[in-house]
Design an enzyme around this catalytic site. Structure first.
Site, PDB file in Angstrom:
ATOM      1  N   ASP A   1      46.407  22.955  83.261  1.00  0.00           N
ATOM      2  CA  ASP A   1      45.776  22.660  84.553  1.00  0.00           C
ATOM      3  C   ASP A   1      46.703  21.826  85.442  1.00  0.00           C
ATOM      4  OD1 ASP A   1      43.494  23.929  83.689  1.00  0.00           O
ATOM      5  OD2 ASP A   1      42.556  22.080  82.969  1.00  0.00           O
TER       6      ASP A   1
HETATM    7  N1  URA Z   1      42.475  22.806  78.151  1.00  0.00           N
HETATM    8  C1  URA Z   1      42.169  22.250  79.342  1.00  0.00           C
HETATM    9  O1  URA Z   1      41.029  21.904  79.593  1.00  0.00           O
HETATM   10  N2  URA Z   1      43.161  22.125  80.250  1.00  0.00           N
HETATM   11  C2  URA Z   1      44.432  22.472  80.006  1.00  0.00           C
HETATM   12  O2  URA Z   1      45.278  22.298  80.866  1.00  0.00           O
HETATM   13  C3  URA Z   1      44.739  23.022  78.756  1.00  0.00           C
HETATM   14  C4  URA Z   1      43.740  23.194  77.834  1.00  0.00           C
END
Ligand code: URA
Length: 245
Positions: free
Chosen positions: A101
């Site tokens: 993310d």
């Molecule tokens: N899970 C999440 O919630 N965010 C990420 O960036 C990777 C795995």
């Protein structure tokens, strides 16, 4: 010289199996000649056409980066945010293997090897991803049991391989949790914790399979070694061994 189906798969055009189908169907031309025989070795400098379109073949590059916050794991962004590939100095058309993310930090691989990316992202490869999540609140033993049993998200169960509280702050009511999962659905770690009423304040990926961040600082990257690339190829769950040399 390399096997034709391997060159097609490495270009990211399609999987090796689909490339074999295309070859058998007579849809692949090498330097103007239709090749139907599987396993034919051709030079990587040849002109390969599939259904009349020229295949783009680049030398393969493999990077491991420590992604900073506020970088997006995609190739373009309509909101004009910074893009992870901008951090790597190359002209190759690399892309991230999977996603972290915008606000997640940590280890991510970038490559222009579509075949390897497909292997690693395929659910059957079972690559373990290890995250450190700073969460709001302290996990109860029931929470940990729930996580370990697995939580159904969008009708599919996500069962972490390991869950461990690394640090507990009772005053600030916050835990630092190490969690290992093999799946790669979007926001999966945040959704796991949200489903037991703990929000994730910070998330970082510290391991991807056997690869670790070591001492790479935020934004720093390194090139993967040949032996690491071979090991990544061996995540493929198949009769066939890696042919990466
Ligand atoms: N899970 C999440 O919630 N965010 C990420 O960036 C990777 C795995």
């Amino acid at each position: 010289m390399e096997r034709l189906q391997k060159i097609i798969a490495m270009s990211g055009y399609t999987s090796r199996r689909k490339a074999e189908e295309l070859i058998s169907l007579g849809k692949v031309k090498v330097d103007g000649v239709i090749i139907r025989e599987l396993g034919t070795k051709v030079s990587i400098d040849s002109k390969i056409e599939i259904d009349g379109k020229i295949l783009n073949i680049e030398k393969k590059e493999y990077y491991l980066i420590n992604k900073p916050r506020e970088y997006i794991c995609s190739l373009s962004d309509e909101k004009n945010r910074k893009i992870i590939t901008d951090l790597i100095s190359t002209t190759a058309r690399i892309f991230p293997v999977g996603r972290l993310d915008y606000d997640t930090t940590g280890l991510i691989i970038l490559t222009n090897d579509g075949e390897l990316a497909n292997i690693l992202m395929h659910p059957s490869s079972d690559v373990e991803k290890t995250y450190l999540a700073k969460i709001e609140g302290n996990l109860s033993s029931e929470d940990i049991i729930k996580l370990k049993k697995g939580i159904v998200i969008d009708n599919v169960k996500c069962k972490p391989k390991r869950v461990k509280v690394r640090k507990r702050d009772k005053v600030k009511q916050s835990d630092l949790v190490e969690i290992v999962i093999t799946e790669g659905r979007n926001h999966i770690v945040k959704r796991l914790f949200e489903s037991i009423n703990h929000s994730v304040e910070k998330l970082t990926r510290i391991k991807y399979g056997f690869l670790e961040l070591d001492n790479l600082k935020s934004g720093e990257y390194r090139i993967l070694t040949n032996s690491e690339i071979r090991k990544l190829y061996s995540y493929k769950k198949a009769k066939k061994k890696s042919t990466y040399q």
